[in-house]
Design an enzyme around this catalytic site. Structure first.
Site, PDB file in Angstrom:
ATOM      1  N   CYS A  31       0.829  -1.202   0.000  1.00 25.81           N
ATOM      2  CA  CYS A  31       0.000   0.000   0.000  1.00 25.81           C
ATOM      3  C   CYS A  31       0.867   1.256   0.000  1.00 25.81           C
ATOM      4  O   CYS A  31       1.960   1.276   0.581  1.00 25.81           O
ATOM      5  CB  CYS A  31      -0.904   0.009   1.226  1.00 25.81           C
ATOM      6  SG  CYS A  31      -2.205  -1.238   1.159  1.00 25.81           S
TER       7      CYS A  31
ATOM      8  N   CYS B 244       2.237   2.760   3.343  1.00 23.95           N
ATOM      9  CA  CYS B 244       2.977   1.810   4.181  1.00 23.95           C
ATOM     10  C   CYS B 244       4.215   1.255   3.481  1.00 23.95           C
ATOM     11  O   CYS B 244       4.798   0.264   3.955  1.00 23.95           O
ATOM     12  CB  CYS B 244       2.067   0.658   4.595  1.00 23.95           C
ATOM     13  SG  CYS B 244       0.607   1.200   5.495  1.00 23.95           S
TER      14      CYS B 244
ATOM     15  N   CYS C 149       1.460  -8.901   6.365  1.00 25.99           N
ATOM     16  CA  CYS C 149       0.146  -8.271   6.541  1.00 25.99           C
ATOM     17  C   CYS C 149      -0.848  -9.205   7.218  1.00 25.99           C
ATOM     18  O   CYS C 149      -1.903  -8.768   7.661  1.00 25.99           O
ATOM     19  CB  CYS C 149      -0.397  -7.816   5.193  1.00 25.99           C
ATOM     20  SG  CYS C 149      -0.640  -9.175   4.040  1.00 25.99           S
TER      21      CYS C 149
HETATM   22 FE1  SF4 Z   1      -2.513  -1.363   3.448  1.00 27.01          FE
HETATM   23 FE2  SF4 Z   1      -2.010  -2.777   5.683  1.00 27.01          FE
HETATM   24 FE3  SF4 Z   1      -1.114  -0.229   5.369  1.00 27.01          FE
HETATM   25 FE4  SF4 Z   1      -3.717  -0.751   5.740  1.00 27.01          FE
HETATM   26  S1  SF4 Z   1      -2.011  -1.099   7.199  1.00 27.01           S
HETATM   27  S2  SF4 Z   1      -2.866   0.715   4.280  1.00 27.01           S
HETATM   28  S3  SF4 Z   1      -3.936  -2.620   4.523  1.00 27.01           S
HETATM   29  S4  SF4 Z   1      -0.498  -2.069   4.205  1.00 27.01           S
END
Ligand code: SF4
Length: 248
Positions: A208, A211, A236
């Site tokens: 993402c 992140c 994740c």
């Molecule tokens: Fe994506 Fe996980 Fe970050 Fe949420 S915490 S934005 S799902 S990588």
């Protein structure tokens, strides 16, 4: 053949027999030992998963290729989905999270709560990634992933074939378990498959947008994922609940 008809013994002997087999042979085994339409390549569109999609489509042009749109992907990833659709000449299934789930979560904790604690980060990954994956895994007997042993310490023991007890006992196949980054890149280049554009910007793992950052020379390939965290596996939750390793 139903996934459950492959006994644990069948799976262990297959894992041992195919451990050093070429990934194409492992992919072929997965496609030939499960019902048509009940095998999916699930990929975050990194080089590994795209290589497996290419191998699987060469055996079965109708195989399902699935990715999860968390709603927070980099713009380049959305563009890359279309590039791959054109390259492969077929649709890629794009799964979305349950909107009620995500609405409740961001309303209660904020849109960027993943920066605040490991718990919130794992909750966000659960709502946006793990829950949609669970939905698709209810429709298959076997899924193929791009997990590789050299990606991180937590992936060092990855088998090529295993029972996925976290997801109802479906068969999980990791055809590239023994390959290096370089072998994956060489494969895609030789096959003329386009790379995700963020590799050219120094990214060594892509997730993402909020992140993930590019890495620098000498950093672990997954160091750019959730870079603000310490002690928590860089996972994740799709491949098992990440472990928090506290140091004294
Ligand atoms: Fe994506 Fe996980 Fe970050 Fe949420 S915490 S934005 S799902 S990588």
């Amino acid at each position: 053949m139903e996934a459950q008809l492959l006994s644990d013994r069948d799976l262990s002997s297959t894992a041992a027999r195919l451990d050093s087999a070429p990934p194409q042979e492992i992919v072929r085994w997965a496609l030939q030992n499960h019902r048509p339409g009940r095998v999916a390549v699930v990929t975050g569109l990194q080089a590994d998963g795209v290589a497996i999609a290419d191998m699987a489509l060469a055996v079965d042009p109708g195989v399902r290729v699935v990715t999860i749109d968390t709603g927070r992907l980099p713009r380049a990833t959305y563009q890359y989905i279309d590039v791959l659709r054109r390259h492969f000449g077929r649709p890629i299934e794009v799964l979305l999270p349950d909107h009620d789930d995500v609405e409740r979560f961001v309303t209660e904790y904020g849109v960027n709560s993943f920066y605040n604690s490991a718990e919130r980060r794992l909750d966000c990954c659960h709502h946006r990634k793990v829950a949609p994956l669970e939905r698709v895994l209810e429709t298959v007997d076997c899924w193929m992933t791009g997990l590789r042993r050299s990606q991180s310490a937590s992936r060092a023991m990855t088998p090529v074939v295993q029972r996925d007890l976290a997801h109802g006992g479906v068969v999980k196949v990791n055809p590239l378990a023994s390959w290096s980054d370089d072998r994956v890149s060489a494969y895609l280049a030789a096959r003329g498959v386009p790379f995700h554009p963020l590799y050219a910007e120094g990214y060594t793992s892509i997730g993402c947008e909020p992140c993930t950052r590019a890495t620098t020379a000498g950093e672990d390939p997954r160091a750019g994922r959730w870079w603000w965290e310490y002690g928590l596996d860089k996972e994740c939750g799709i491949h098992g609940r990440p472990v928090l390793r506290r140091t004294a």
